[in-house]
Scaffold this motif. Sequence first.
Motif, PDB file in Angstrom:
ATOM      1  N   PHE A  21      35.798  21.314 -21.593  1.00 50.58           N
ATOM      2  CA  PHE A  21      35.773  19.793 -21.360  1.00 50.58           C
ATOM      3  C   PHE A  21      34.755  19.090 -22.419  1.00 50.58           C
ATOM      4  N   MET A  22      35.293  18.370 -23.270  1.00 48.98           N
ATOM      5  CA  MET A  22      34.470  17.853 -24.371  1.00 48.98           C
ATOM      6  C   MET A  22      33.241  17.319 -24.085  1.00 48.98           C
ATOM      7  N   THR A  23      32.220  17.795 -24.876  1.00 44.86           N
ATOM      8  CA  THR A  23      30.772  16.867 -24.786  1.00 44.86           C
ATOM      9  C   THR A  23      30.561  16.298 -26.241  1.00 44.86           C
ATOM     10  N   VAL A  24      30.665  14.991 -26.415  1.00 43.30           N
ATOM     11  CA  VAL A  24      30.335  14.427 -27.474  1.00 43.30           C
ATOM     12  C   VAL A  24      29.028  13.688 -27.565  1.00 43.30           C
ATOM     13  N   THR A  25      28.316  14.008 -28.265  1.00 44.15           N
ATOM     14  CA  THR A  25      26.849  13.651 -28.199  1.00 44.15           C
ATOM     15  C   THR A  25      26.306  13.001 -29.550  1.00 44.15           C
ATOM     16  N   PRO A  26      25.926  11.714 -29.221  1.00 47.11           N
ATOM     17  CA  PRO A  26      25.394  10.731 -30.123  1.00 47.11           C
ATOM     18  C   PRO A  26      23.743  11.079 -29.948  1.00 47.11           C
ATOM     19  N   GLY A  27      23.079  10.166 -30.676  1.00 51.98           N
ATOM     20  CA  GLY A  27      21.618  10.362 -30.589  1.00 51.98           C
ATOM     21  C   GLY A  27      21.265  11.429 -31.238  1.00 51.98           C
ATOM     22  N   ILE A  28      21.855  11.981 -32.688  1.00 55.34           N
ATOM     23  CA  ILE A  28      21.445  13.029 -33.179  1.00 55.34           C
ATOM     24  C   ILE A  28      20.782  12.404 -34.570  1.00 55.34           C
ATOM     25  N   ARG A  29      19.463  13.194 -34.493  1.00 51.49           N
ATOM     26  CA  ARG A  29      18.475  12.779 -35.950  1.00 51.49           C
ATOM     27  C   ARG A  29      17.974  14.219 -36.482  1.00 51.49           C
ATOM     28  N   MET A  30      17.952  13.935 -38.028  1.00 47.84           N
ATOM     29  CA  MET A  30      17.336  15.173 -38.459  1.00 47.84           C
ATOM     30  C   MET A  30      15.756  15.208 -37.817  1.00 47.84           C
ATOM     31  N   LYS A  31      15.105  16.288 -37.931  1.00 48.83           N
ATOM     32  CA  LYS A  31      13.740  16.564 -37.524  1.00 48.83           C
ATOM     33  C   LYS A  31      12.728  15.439 -37.718  1.00 48.83           C
ATOM     34  N   ASP A  32      12.895  14.797 -39.234  1.00 52.95           N
ATOM     35  CA  ASP A  32      11.754  14.037 -39.644  1.00 52.95           C
ATOM     36  C   ASP A  32      12.219  12.450 -39.450  1.00 52.95           C
ATOM     37  N   ASP A  33      13.459  12.265 -38.784  1.00 55.95           N
ATOM     38  CA  ASP A  33      14.105  10.872 -38.822  1.00 55.95           C
ATOM     39  C   ASP A  33      13.565  10.192 -37.831  1.00 55.95           C
ATOM     40  N   SER A  34      13.463   8.891 -37.807  1.00 54.60           N
ATOM     41  CA  SER A  34      13.092   7.958 -36.660  1.00 54.60           C
ATOM     42  C   SER A  34      14.085   7.919 -35.436  1.00 54.60           C
ATOM     43  N   SER A  35      13.686   7.834 -34.296  1.00 55.77           N
ATOM     44  CA  SER A  35      14.533   7.864 -33.259  1.00 55.77           C
ATOM     45  C   SER A  35      15.054   6.466 -33.061  1.00 55.77           C
ATOM     46  N   ASP A  36      14.723   5.468 -33.560  1.00 52.54           N
ATOM     47  CA  ASP A  36      15.038   3.997 -33.653  1.00 52.54           C
ATOM     48  C   ASP A  36      15.175   3.634 -31.969  1.00 52.54           C
ATOM     49  N   ASP A  37      16.496   2.990 -31.548  1.00 46.36           N
ATOM     50  CA  ASP A  37      16.592   2.555 -30.253  1.00 46.36           C
ATOM     51  C   ASP A  37      17.150   3.468 -29.234  1.00 46.36           C
ATOM     52  N   GLN A  38      17.044   4.595 -29.707  1.00 49.19           N
ATOM     53  CA  GLN A  38      17.671   5.771 -28.666  1.00 49.19           C
ATOM     54  C   GLN A  38      16.348   6.640 -28.320  1.00 49.19           C
ATOM     55  N   THR A  39      16.632   6.962 -27.049  1.00 50.37           N
ATOM     56  CA  THR A  39      15.451   7.707 -26.196  1.00 50.37           C
ATOM     57  C   THR A  39      15.616   9.190 -25.906  1.00 50.37           C
ATOM     58  N   ARG A  40      17.051   9.445 -25.944  1.00 46.35           N
ATOM     59  CA  ARG A  40      17.431  10.874 -25.730  1.00 46.35           C
ATOM     60  C   ARG A  40      18.038  11.524 -26.671  1.00 46.35           C
ATOM     61  N   ILE A  41      17.263  12.051 -27.875  1.00 43.75           N
ATOM     62  CA  ILE A  41      17.744  12.641 -28.891  1.00 43.75           C
ATOM     63  C   ILE A  41      17.798  13.990 -29.168  1.00 43.75           C
ATOM     64  N   ALA A  42      18.430  14.595 -30.395  1.00 47.05           N
ATOM     65  CA  ALA A  42      18.278  15.867 -30.543  1.00 47.05           C
ATOM     66  C   ALA A  42      18.559  16.007 -31.971  1.00 47.05           C
ATOM     67  N   THR A  43      18.147  17.293 -32.708  1.00 44.57           N
ATOM     68  CA  THR A  43      18.717  17.571 -33.928  1.00 44.57           C
ATOM     69  C   THR A  43      19.994  18.325 -33.889  1.00 44.57           C
ATOM     70  N   PRO A  44      20.697  18.263 -34.914  1.00 45.85           N
ATOM     71  CA  PRO A  44      21.999  18.982 -35.119  1.00 45.85           C
ATOM     72  C   PRO A  44      21.876  20.435 -34.523  1.00 45.85           C
ATOM     73  N   GLY A  45      20.983  20.913 -34.914  1.00 46.54           N
ATOM     74  CA  GLY A  45      20.898  22.495 -34.575  1.00 46.54           C
ATOM     75  C   GLY A  45      20.639  22.606 -33.017  1.00 46.54           C
ATOM     76  N   GLN A  46      19.824  21.814 -32.421  1.00 50.17           N
ATOM     77  CA  GLN A  46      19.616  21.869 -31.228  1.00 50.17           C
ATOM     78  C   GLN A  46      20.975  21.523 -30.091  1.00 50.17           C
ATOM     79  N   THR A  83      30.253  19.767 -28.146  1.00 52.19           N
ATOM     80  CA  THR A  83      31.488  20.182 -28.734  1.00 52.19           C
ATOM     81  C   THR A  83      31.613  19.231 -30.145  1.00 52.19           C
ATOM     82  N   ALA A  84      30.883  17.971 -30.135  1.00 50.86           N
ATOM     83  CA  ALA A  84      30.803  17.303 -31.274  1.00 50.86           C
ATOM     84  C   ALA A  84      29.615  16.487 -31.286  1.00 50.86           C
ATOM     85  N   ILE A  85      28.981  16.190 -32.613  1.00 52.03           N
ATOM     86  CA  ILE A  85      27.879  15.245 -32.706  1.00 52.03           C
ATOM     87  C   ILE A  85      28.387  14.042 -33.294  1.00 52.03           C
TER      88      ILE A  85
END
Length: 238
Positions: A176-201, A208-210
């Motif tokens: 069952f696919m889990t497509v996850t936005p809110g992806i940031r590199m470690k040093d990037d700003s979170s901007d208007d998103q609150t529940r974020i993560a790095t690609p590796g995390q 399933t996809a970022i």
Amino acid sequence: MDRPLIIALDFQDRQEVETFLKKFEDEKLYVKVGMELFYQEGPSIISHIKQLGHKIFLDLKLHDIPNTVKQAMRGLAKLDVDLVNVHAAGGKKMMQAAIEGLEAGTPEGKKRPACIAVTQLTSTSQSMVDEELLIKGDINEVVLHYAQNAKESGLEGVVCSTHEVESLNQNLGTSFMTVTPGIRMKDDSSDDQTRIATPGQARRLGSTAIVVGRSITKAENPYKAYLNVKKAWEEIGE
């Protein structure tokens, strides 16, 4: 399982898209076309991107009465996109109608677009759920419930934050696919998103996809940024 990196083409017009895509030479991408771009350029932008050989996630988040969503999906199915979505808050009948519309509208011999449901936006916080939306329960429980409804309605997956992925995989299975936005590199700003993560995390948690936007599109060298994100996504970093 193929685990795509989807680039969000959050641009205002076709010219900006063309300028951006030219930086990737012969690279075949998976891109997201959202409301900002689609409402400015219409279906022609989809045809143009498909002609270049890229896969498309058409992110319009349909949410209306079942018949309206069914007829809208019938039309979107003719665009030859790879992935579309609805809001899970529309309920099971609406989600079932979305699948019916896609199946009816997909040209003979073609594979219908996969359909996923938005559970809660990555800009949504627990306080927003409690105070503004008046939804009872922990946001993780809400997301799981919406995802269960989506699966029972015949959808292929959901859009969620990385923080819910482990629970969804445990309860609904990894197919069952889990497509996850809110992806940031470690040093990037979170901007208007609150529940974020790095690609590796995201990879380690089982996404399933970022979906990655500004970390690539706003970079000084988008192609280099893309390669860095892709490497982090594929290698399970921090």
